[in-house]
Design a protein around this motif. Sequence first.
Motif, PDB file in Angstrom:
ATOM      1  N   ASP A 340     -22.284   6.675   4.400  1.00 24.53           N
ATOM      2  CA  ASP A 340     -21.040   7.347   3.995  1.00 24.53           C
ATOM      3  C   ASP A 340     -20.146   6.468   3.130  1.00 24.53           C
ATOM      4  OD1 ASP A 340     -21.784   9.616   5.554  1.00 24.53           O
ATOM      5  OD2 ASP A 340     -20.991   8.635   7.341  1.00 24.53           O
ATOM      6  N   ALA A 341     -20.729   5.614   2.323  1.00 27.02           N
ATOM      7  CA  ALA A 341     -19.942   4.703   1.490  1.00 27.02           C
ATOM      8  C   ALA A 341     -19.086   5.482   0.497  1.00 27.02           C
ATOM      9  CB  ALA A 341     -20.876   3.755   0.735  1.00 27.02           C
ATOM     10  N   ALA A 342     -17.793   5.184   0.472  1.00 23.20           N
ATOM     11  CA  ALA A 342     -16.865   5.860  -0.435  1.00 23.20           C
ATOM     12  C   ALA A 342     -16.106   4.889  -1.318  1.00 23.20           C
ATOM     13  CB  ALA A 342     -15.879   6.715   0.357  1.00 23.20           C
ATOM     14  N   THR A 343     -15.971   3.634  -0.894  1.00 20.70           N
ATOM     15  CA  THR A 343     -15.264   2.621  -1.691  1.00 20.70           C
ATOM     16  C   THR A 343     -16.035   1.303  -1.615  1.00 20.70           C
ATOM     17  OG1 THR A 343     -13.863   2.047   0.200  1.00 20.70           O
ATOM     18  CG2 THR A 343     -12.959   3.616  -1.400  1.00 20.70           C
ATOM     19  N   ALA A 344     -15.967   0.545  -2.694  1.00 18.93           N
ATOM     20  CA  ALA A 344     -16.637  -0.758  -2.740  1.00 18.93           C
ATOM     21  C   ALA A 344     -15.788  -1.720  -3.548  1.00 18.93           C
ATOM     22  CB  ALA A 344     -18.024  -0.632  -3.359  1.00 18.93           C
ATOM     23  N   PHE A 345     -15.628  -2.936  -3.032  1.00 22.81           N
ATOM     24  CA  PHE A 345     -14.931  -3.983  -3.763  1.00 22.81           C
ATOM     25  C   PHE A 345     -15.948  -4.964  -4.311  1.00 22.81           C
ATOM     26  CE2 PHE A 345     -13.134  -8.241  -4.068  1.00 22.81           C
ATOM     27  CZ  PHE A 345     -12.050  -8.011  -4.896  1.00 22.81           C
ATOM     28  N   VAL A 346     -15.776  -5.319  -5.589  1.00 22.97           N
ATOM     29  CA  VAL A 346     -16.608  -6.332  -6.227  1.00 22.97           C
ATOM     30  C   VAL A 346     -15.693  -7.436  -6.729  1.00 22.97           C
ATOM     31  CG1 VAL A 346     -18.364  -6.797  -7.973  1.00 22.97           C
ATOM     32  CG2 VAL A 346     -18.199  -4.511  -6.970  1.00 22.97           C
ATOM     33  N   GLY A 347     -16.025  -8.679  -6.406  1.00 25.05           N
ATOM     34  CA  GLY A 347     -15.183  -9.795  -6.831  1.00 25.05           C
ATOM     35  C   GLY A 347     -16.004 -10.944  -7.365  1.00 25.05           C
ATOM     36  N   ALA A 348     -15.497 -11.585  -8.408  1.00 30.38           N
ATOM     37  CA  ALA A 348     -16.200 -12.734  -8.992  1.00 30.38           C
ATOM     38  C   ALA A 348     -15.208 -13.768  -9.472  1.00 30.38           C
ATOM     39  CB  ALA A 348     -17.123 -12.303 -10.133  1.00 30.38           C
ATOM     40  N   GLY A 349     -15.511 -14.966  -9.296  1.00 30.11           N
ATOM     41  CA  GLY A 349     -14.952 -16.256  -9.607  1.00 30.11           C
ATOM     42  C   GLY A 349     -15.977 -17.194  -9.025  1.00 30.11           C
ATOM     43  N   PRO A 350     -15.750 -17.662  -7.795  1.00 35.77           N
ATOM     44  CA  PRO A 350     -14.406 -17.896  -7.274  1.00 35.77           C
ATOM     45  C   PRO A 350     -13.979 -19.285  -7.727  1.00 35.77           C
ATOM     46  CG  PRO A 350     -16.033 -18.305  -5.568  1.00 35.77           C
ATOM     47  CD  PRO A 350     -16.785 -17.975  -6.830  1.00 35.77           C
ATOM     48  N   GLY A 351     -13.020 -19.328  -8.594  1.00 33.36           N
ATOM     49  CA  GLY A 351     -12.605 -20.595  -9.175  1.00 33.36           C
ATOM     50  C   GLY A 351     -11.222 -20.481  -9.752  1.00 33.36           C
ATOM     51  N   ARG A 352     -11.025 -21.081 -10.914  1.00 36.12           N
ATOM     52  CA  ARG A 352      -9.696 -21.048 -11.526  1.00 36.12           C
ATOM     53  C   ARG A 352      -9.338 -19.638 -11.973  1.00 36.12           C
ATOM     54  NH1 ARG A 352      -9.153 -20.105 -16.702  1.00 36.12           N
ATOM     55  NH2 ARG A 352     -11.000 -20.105 -18.017  1.00 36.12           N
ATOM     56  N   GLN A 353     -10.355 -18.783 -12.202  1.00 40.78           N
ATOM     57  CA  GLN A 353     -10.091 -17.387 -12.548  1.00 40.78           C
ATOM     58  C   GLN A 353     -10.870 -16.491 -11.589  1.00 40.78           C
ATOM     59  OE1 GLN A 353     -11.779 -15.780 -16.119  1.00 40.78           O
ATOM     60  NE2 GLN A 353     -13.583 -17.091 -16.059  1.00 40.78           N
ATOM     61  N   TYR A 354     -10.348 -15.286 -11.402  1.00 42.30           N
ATOM     62  CA  TYR A 354     -10.998 -14.341 -10.492  1.00 42.30           C
ATOM     63  C   TYR A 354     -10.717 -12.931 -10.974  1.00 42.30           C
ATOM     64  CZ  TYR A 354     -12.969 -12.674  -6.076  1.00 42.30           C
ATOM     65  OH  TYR A 354     -13.772 -12.094  -5.124  1.00 42.30           O
ATOM     66  N   THR A 355     -11.741 -12.081 -10.886  1.00 40.99           N
ATOM     67  CA  THR A 355     -11.590 -10.661 -11.201  1.00 40.99           C
ATOM     68  C   THR A 355     -12.051  -9.840 -10.016  1.00 40.99           C
ATOM     69  OG1 THR A 355     -12.037 -11.083 -13.542  1.00 40.99           O
ATOM     70  CG2 THR A 355     -12.164  -8.803 -12.801  1.00 40.99           C
ATOM     71  N   GLY A 356     -11.282  -8.847  -9.652  1.00 37.18           N
ATOM     72  CA  GLY A 356     -11.646  -7.931  -8.580  1.00 37.18           C
ATOM     73  C   GLY A 356     -11.655  -6.500  -9.073  1.00 37.18           C
ATOM     74  N   LEU A 357     -12.646  -5.733  -8.652  1.00 32.93           N
ATOM     75  CA  LEU A 357     -12.786  -4.333  -9.018  1.00 32.93           C
ATOM     76  C   LEU A 357     -12.941  -3.505  -7.743  1.00 32.93           C
ATOM     77  CD1 LEU A 357     -15.575  -4.697 -11.768  1.00 32.93           C
ATOM     78  CD2 LEU A 357     -13.096  -4.784 -12.125  1.00 32.93           C
ATOM     79  N   LEU A 358     -12.173  -2.446  -7.615  1.00 34.98           N
ATOM     80  CA  LEU A 358     -12.331  -1.526  -6.490  1.00 34.98           C
ATOM     81  C   LEU A 358     -12.832  -0.196  -7.034  1.00 34.98           C
ATOM     82  CD1 LEU A 358     -11.871  -1.208  -3.390  1.00 34.98           C
ATOM     83  CD2 LEU A 358      -9.778   0.005  -3.975  1.00 34.98           C
ATOM     84  N   PHE A 359     -14.046   0.135  -6.640  1.00 36.77           N
ATOM     85  CA  PHE A 359     -14.669   1.391  -7.070  1.00 36.77           C
ATOM     86  C   PHE A 359     -14.542   2.435  -5.986  1.00 36.77           C
ATOM     87  CE2 PHE A 359     -16.962  -1.843  -9.525  1.00 36.77           C
ATOM     88  CZ  PHE A 359     -16.886  -1.306 -10.806  1.00 36.77           C
ATOM     89  N   ARG A 360     -14.445   3.682  -6.437  1.00 40.32           N
ATOM     90  CA  ARG A 360     -14.273   4.798  -5.494  1.00 40.32           C
ATOM     91  C   ARG A 360     -15.195   5.944  -5.873  1.00 40.32           C
ATOM     92  NH1 ARG A 360      -8.314   5.839  -5.281  1.00 40.32           N
ATOM     93  NH2 ARG A 360      -8.331   4.037  -3.867  1.00 40.32           N
TER      94      ARG A 360
END
Length: 364
Positions: A340-360
């Motif tokens: 029943d997956a409805a949302t997923a978080f994807v994150g990448a860095g992890p360092g001086r910069q980081y990007t996060g994406l929340l998919f629905r």
Amino acid sequence: MLLEAIDAAITDAGIGRSDIDGVITEAMLTPPVLPVDKLAPALGLDSLRYQGLSSPVGAGILLAVAQAHAVVEAGLARHVLTYFGVDWGTHGSGPAGIHGAMDAKREVEYPVGFSGPPLYFATMATRYAHQYGLQPAELEELLCQIAVSARRNAQRHCSAQARDDLGSDAYRAQPYVAQPLRRADISLLSDGAVAMVVSADSAVPGEKAVVTLAGWGHAVQPLPDEAFYTQSRELPRLPATAAAATQVADRAGQEVSSADMFELYDCFSVATAVQLEALGITGPGSTLEGIAGGQLEVGGTLPTNTHGGLLSHGYLLGAGHVTEAVRQLRHEALGNQVADAATAFVGAGPGRQYTGLLFRRTDV
């Protein structure tokens, strides 16, 4: 492989090559391999009206997706392609070569033996244990839980690179590469390619659901790349990761910790732990307790890196994490599907910069 991945993404989107009117990719590794001036004639992309580069490597791969979304929302393009590929499994020195090319590391750190990412993250793990009072056995158990969970998730994924058994005893039998890190704590080296299309269309023909980018965030700690992993006074805390998570929550109206799964840049096992804490998914220094009993596995309370991640699926610097999230939310993940997956978080860095994406996922 890149061209094949791009064609597959375009077909999956239900459009043709001539419909692609925007291209964005990360800024360091992809342009020398397949720049747009070669991509366009190779595939006959004759409708481009927007081109761009994001930031370097993992965080940049995810930022390219976020920028593609922003471009589509602004009406600057309708179908934006983003792509990434790497051949570190066949040749090249991989991340060690990138770090070794930095002047400060080559001239100051490498001569005294402080050379390469395994040592940087071994230091981070040791600092983590000191900061939060973990005994050596507790730190070992924390890293073991993360590595074993990644492998068990990979065993359920048909294209994972490492699918052999890895239990607790087998993990502890491995020699150290950089104490306290063993081989299973360190990412693979891989050949692979990923492509995605971010589209203004509300649904892909024939799909039961559409996956949307509900929120995203990108933050930068004011340190150069060459200084972060060895000189940041904040470690094991990740200020850019925490800031990006706040941005995601503000845009999506949903806390990162409430997502149904987490696809995190696990270049080393300890990187998973410090991200879980910076994102507010587990408390500072309490990840061992929060993931006990296989909670990171598919079927656990915190399914993380459901395809095996960089530790066991393949080292595509976070690009594979995005495609895994989309497949999960389409309910196309087969053997490793989160129910029943409805949302997923994807994150990448992890360092001086980081990007996060929340998919629905939105049913149509």
